[in-house]
Design an enzyme around this catalytic site. Structure first.
Site, mmCIF file in Angstrom:
data_model
loop_
_atom_site.group_PDB
_atom_site.id
_atom_site.type_symbol
_atom_site.label_atom_id
_atom_site.label_comp_id
_atom_site.label_asym_id
_atom_site.label_seq_id
_atom_site.Cartn_x
_atom_site.Cartn_y
_atom_site.Cartn_z
ATOM 1 N N ARG A 154 0.851 -1.178 0.000
ATOM 2 C CA ARG A 154 0.000 0.000 0.000
ATOM 3 C C ARG A 154 0.896 1.240 0.000
ATOM 4 O O ARG A 154 2.067 1.190 0.404
ATOM 5 C CB ARG A 154 -0.895 0.037 1.246
ATOM 6 C CG ARG A 154 -1.869 -1.135 1.360
ATOM 7 C CD ARG A 154 -2.696 -0.991 2.631
ATOM 8 N NE ARG A 154 -3.706 -2.033 2.768
ATOM 9 C CZ ARG A 154 -3.538 -3.152 3.457
ATOM 10 N NH1 ARG A 154 -2.385 -3.373 4.085
ATOM 11 N NH2 ARG A 154 -4.513 -4.044 3.540
ATOM 12 N N LYS A 178 -2.490 -2.116 7.838
ATOM 13 C CA LYS A 178 -3.650 -1.561 8.527
ATOM 14 C C LYS A 178 -3.814 -2.220 9.891
ATOM 15 O O LYS A 178 -3.564 -3.407 10.058
ATOM 16 C CB LYS A 178 -4.910 -1.782 7.689
ATOM 17 C CG LYS A 178 -4.973 -0.911 6.434
ATOM 18 C CD LYS A 178 -6.292 -1.076 5.723
ATOM 19 C CE LYS A 178 -6.409 -0.136 4.536
ATOM 20 N NZ LYS A 178 -7.702 -0.282 3.825
ATOM 21 N N HIS A 246 -1.965 2.371 -6.060
ATOM 22 C CA HIS A 246 -2.981 1.324 -5.950
ATOM 23 C C HIS A 246 -3.089 0.502 -7.233
ATOM 24 O O HIS A 246 -3.381 -0.691 -7.193
ATOM 25 C CB HIS A 246 -4.333 1.946 -5.614
ATOM 26 C CG HIS A 246 -5.391 0.930 -5.290
ATOM 27 N ND1 HIS A 246 -5.296 0.084 -4.203
ATOM 28 C CD2 HIS A 246 -6.541 0.601 -5.917
ATOM 29 C CE1 HIS A 246 -6.349 -0.707 -4.174
ATOM 30 N NE2 HIS A 246 -7.117 -0.420 -5.198
ATOM 31 N N ARG A 249 -0.407 -2.050 -7.068
ATOM 32 C CA ARG A 249 -0.796 -3.072 -6.074
ATOM 33 C C ARG A 249 -1.839 -4.014 -6.662
ATOM 34 O O ARG A 249 -1.761 -5.235 -6.510
ATOM 35 C CB ARG A 249 -1.329 -2.371 -4.820
ATOM 36 C CG ARG A 249 -1.879 -3.309 -3.738
ATOM 37 C CD ARG A 249 -2.191 -2.483 -2.494
ATOM 38 N NE ARG A 249 -3.126 -3.126 -1.598
ATOM 39 C CZ ARG A 249 -2.792 -3.984 -0.625
ATOM 40 N NH1 ARG A 249 -1.532 -4.334 -0.467
ATOM 41 N NH2 ARG A 249 -3.715 -4.496 0.179
ATOM 42 N N HIS A 272 -4.663 -8.614 3.685
ATOM 43 C CA HIS A 272 -6.106 -8.504 3.885
ATOM 44 C C HIS A 272 -6.535 -9.364 5.067
ATOM 45 O O HIS A 272 -6.162 -10.534 5.159
ATOM 46 C CB HIS A 272 -6.856 -8.972 2.631
ATOM 47 C CG HIS A 272 -6.813 -7.972 1.512
ATOM 48 N ND1 HIS A 272 -7.048 -8.318 0.202
ATOM 49 C CD2 HIS A 272 -6.573 -6.642 1.510
ATOM 50 C CE1 HIS A 272 -6.947 -7.236 -0.554
ATOM 51 N NE2 HIS A 272 -6.658 -6.212 0.213
ATOM 52 N N TYR A 281 -11.130 -7.494 -4.620
ATOM 53 C CA TYR A 281 -10.025 -6.637 -5.026
ATOM 54 C C TYR A 281 -9.291 -7.185 -6.243
ATOM 55 O O TYR A 281 -8.709 -6.438 -7.022
ATOM 56 C CB TYR A 281 -9.075 -6.563 -3.838
ATOM 57 C CG TYR A 281 -7.944 -5.593 -3.924
ATOM 58 C CD1 TYR A 281 -6.745 -5.936 -4.516
ATOM 59 C CD2 TYR A 281 -8.060 -4.324 -3.360
ATOM 60 C CE1 TYR A 281 -5.697 -5.050 -4.563
ATOM 61 C CE2 TYR A 281 -7.012 -3.439 -3.399
ATOM 62 C CZ TYR A 281 -5.830 -3.810 -3.992
ATOM 63 O OH TYR A 281 -4.785 -2.922 -4.025
#
Length: 306
Positions: A154, A178, A246, A249, A272, A281
């Site tokens: 990311r 994250k 992105h 990615r 994820h 995604y």
């Protein structure tokens, strides 16, 4: 126009003017947002039954308005904007003591479909990364883009990397994703080479901290700067699509899935928490799925084993 309709219109206008001042001065919303909210409320009021004004509208009335707009073909995004305006209006009336309950509370608009970003094909990425410049910015940007595509990072993850984040002998990078979840991701051979070339150049720059990617003045590279540099290279290398973190990615994930069909491995690489996120995604094109199916399913093969 009947007397009753004229009275409703005048009342709505009076209160909408007060609402406009509230949004502009107290909420300090942009003129664009205020204008959109007023437009949606005026449009909604035109669809209310006779005798109903914006002060005595009920939850059922707003549901009917949204249903009418939906039947007229408004997109989910437009309906969401209308609902936002209606909810803000309800909160305003509550604040003014005109009503005791916000009639729009709990209402929901149709979910907006989130279109997947188009990935860049392998040939286009090879062309993008074919940077021959030996100046500091070219070496740095090549290393960044190689790492984005090599490891599917990311933007925030790459920007936060320090010199110690990459283990060159093990060909891996340690990233903080994250939720402050740390993961270790492999780094490809070409990305390692590009990073080493950049490190040799970085040694000549007096740096403020141990950031892996820095500006010419030695400051950690910002998110916005990374995005701008990638967009610049996309134009310079004449790609037909806009290049941003992105997209690299997403391209990494799509190409990994096309080559391996291992959804759970790609989930781990991307960081994820839920497999469903990876499925959304990283959509595979149908032709590839069909080919995998034809080659793998025992009753799909053209010739059965005897």
């Amino acid at each position: 126009m009947s007397t009753q309709t004229a009275e409703v219109s005048a009342l709505n206008t009076q209160w909408l003017q007060t609402f406009e001042r509230y949004l502009s001065t107290e909420r300090q919303l942009s003129a664009h947002t205020v204008r959109n909210y007023l437009y949606e409320l005026n449009r909604g009021s035109d669809l209310l039954p006779d005798g109903v004004n914006l002060l005595n509208v009920s939850r059922e009335h707003w549901q009917q308005v949204l249903a009418k707009l939906h039947r007229k073909g408004l997109s989910p995004r437009s309906l969401s904007l209308c609902l936002s305006a209606v909810k803000q209006w309800g909160e305003f009336l509550l604040r003014e003591g005109v009503i005791e309950l916000n009639p729009a509370k709990g209402l929901s608009a149709p979910k907006q479909a989130k279109p997947l970003p188009k990935n860049i094909d392998v040939d286009a990425i090879s062309h993008l990364l074919d940077i021959e410049g030996t100046d500091p910015l070219s070496l740095r940007d090549k290393a960044m883009m190689e790492l984005f595509y090599s490891s599917g990072l990311r933007l925030a993850e790459l920007a936060a990397l320090n010199l110690s984040s990459v283990q060159y002998d093990l060909k891996e990078v340690r990233v903080l994703g994250k939720g402050n979840k740390e993961r270790i991701v492999p780094v490809g051979r070409l990305a390692i080479a590009a990073l080493l070339n950049w490190l040799n150049c970085r040694k000549q720059i007096p740096c403020e901290d141990n950031a892996l990617f820095v500006t010419e003045k030695g400051k950690r590279l910002s998110h916005r700067s990374i995005q701008a540099r990638m967009a610049k290279w996309g134009q310079e290398q004449a790609l037909s699509v806009r290049v941003h973190p992105h997209k690299l990615r997403h391209s990494f994930a799509t190409h990994m899935l096309e080559a391996s069909a291992d959804l759970r491995a790609v989930q781990e690489l991307l960081g994820h928490a839920n497999l469903a996120t990876t499925q959304i995604y990283t959509s595979l094109d149908f032709q590839h799925l069909a080919k995998v199916y034809d080659n793998a399913h025992p009753r799909a093969k053209k010739t059965q084993d005897k």
